[in-house]
Design a protein around this motif. Structure first.
Motif, short mmCIF file in Angstrom:
data_model
loop_
_atom_site.label_atom_id
_atom_site.label_comp_id
_atom_site.label_asym_id
_atom_site.label_seq_id
_atom_site.Cartn_x
_atom_site.Cartn_y
_atom_site.Cartn_z
N UNK A 125 -9.28 16.54 -1.87
CA UNK A 125 -9.80 15.18 -1.86
C UNK A 125 -9.67 14.63 -3.26
N UNK A 126 -8.99 13.50 -3.38
CA UNK A 126 -8.76 12.89 -4.69
C UNK A 126 -9.99 12.08 -5.11
N UNK A 127 -10.29 12.04 -6.40
CA UNK A 127 -11.44 11.27 -6.86
C UNK A 127 -11.20 9.75 -6.87
N UNK A 128 -9.93 9.33 -6.86
CA UNK A 128 -9.62 7.90 -6.94
C UNK A 128 -8.39 7.56 -6.10
N UNK A 129 -8.27 6.29 -5.79
CA UNK A 129 -7.05 5.79 -5.16
C UNK A 129 -5.99 5.63 -6.25
N UNK A 130 -4.75 5.53 -5.84
CA UNK A 130 -3.67 5.36 -6.80
C UNK A 130 -2.34 5.82 -6.24
N UNK A 131 -1.82 6.91 -6.81
CA UNK A 131 -0.48 7.34 -6.46
C UNK A 131 -0.38 8.85 -6.50
N UNK A 132 0.34 9.42 -5.56
CA UNK A 132 0.63 10.87 -5.55
C UNK A 132 2.15 11.02 -5.65
N UNK A 133 2.58 11.87 -6.57
CA UNK A 133 4.01 12.06 -6.79
C UNK A 133 4.38 13.53 -6.74
N UNK A 134 5.60 13.79 -6.32
CA UNK A 134 6.19 15.12 -6.40
C UNK A 134 7.35 15.01 -7.39
N UNK A 135 7.49 16.03 -8.23
CA UNK A 135 8.54 15.99 -9.26
C UNK A 135 9.28 17.32 -9.30
N UNK A 136 10.59 17.25 -9.30
CA UNK A 136 11.42 18.45 -9.38
C UNK A 136 11.91 18.61 -10.81
N UNK A 137 11.64 19.79 -11.37
CA UNK A 137 12.12 20.15 -12.70
C UNK A 137 13.15 21.26 -12.54
N UNK A 138 14.26 21.14 -13.27
CA UNK A 138 15.28 22.18 -13.29
C UNK A 138 15.53 22.52 -14.75
N UNK A 139 15.34 23.79 -15.09
CA UNK A 139 15.51 24.25 -16.47
C UNK A 139 14.59 23.49 -17.42
N UNK A 140 13.40 23.11 -16.95
CA UNK A 140 12.41 22.42 -17.78
C UNK A 140 12.59 20.93 -17.90
#
Length: 152
Positions: A125-140
């Motif tokens: 459960x998030x404390x606030x409304x806003x945005x959720x993102x997924x991020x892919x990192x390759x080799x940092x």
């Protein structure tokens, strides 16, 4: 005759759906972003990720409650034949309505090469409304992001 059978089955299924009790409201968001072509070095070898991969982020829940979250890469055509993504990780980040990141769920860095890296995140459960993102990192290096707005 098979046409009438299919029609009767379709009508019966539609009636059953219409008569079932309504369930609680749930929000689902699914989005995909193309992974741009890039090269990186692993152990002195140059790896190339060709065009044809999509980074998909799925989120389910209601309001600030997230019941399911997943992100991963799917590749097609020539990209599906490549060696994939080495030293990869997927992070989930959460930002408020002013775009300030307040939480990051950092994924484990996987040293193996995978053509279809994927990660699930635990319900929360998030404390606030806003945005959720997924991020892919390759080799940092962050290679692609996919975000959803979390609203009332």
């Amino acid at each position: 005759m098979s046409y009438l059978r299919r029609l009767a089955t379709t009508l019966a299924a539609a009636a059953a759906l219409a008569l079932t009790a309504p369930t609680s409201a749930h929000a689902t968001a699914i989005g995909s972003t193309p992974v741009r072509t890039f090269e990186y070095s692993v152990g002195g070898m140059t790896m190339k990720v060709p065009t044809g991969c999509m980074f998909t982020h799925v989120i389910r829940g209601s309001g600030k409650k997230i019941t399911y979250q997943n992100a991963g890469v799917d590749c097609a055509f020539v990209a599906a034949l490549s060696s994939g993504f080495c030293n990869w990780r997927i992070d989930f980040t959460y930002a408020d309505t002013n775009n300030r990141t307040y939480r990051t769920s950092r994924g484990k860095t996987h040293s193996e090469c995978k053509i279809d890296p994927m990660r699930n995140n635990s319900p929360q459960t998030l404390p606030r409304y806003g945005r959720a993102c997924a991020r892919l990192y390759v080799n940092g290096v962050r290679r692609v992001s996919q975000c959803h707005h979390i609203t009332k």
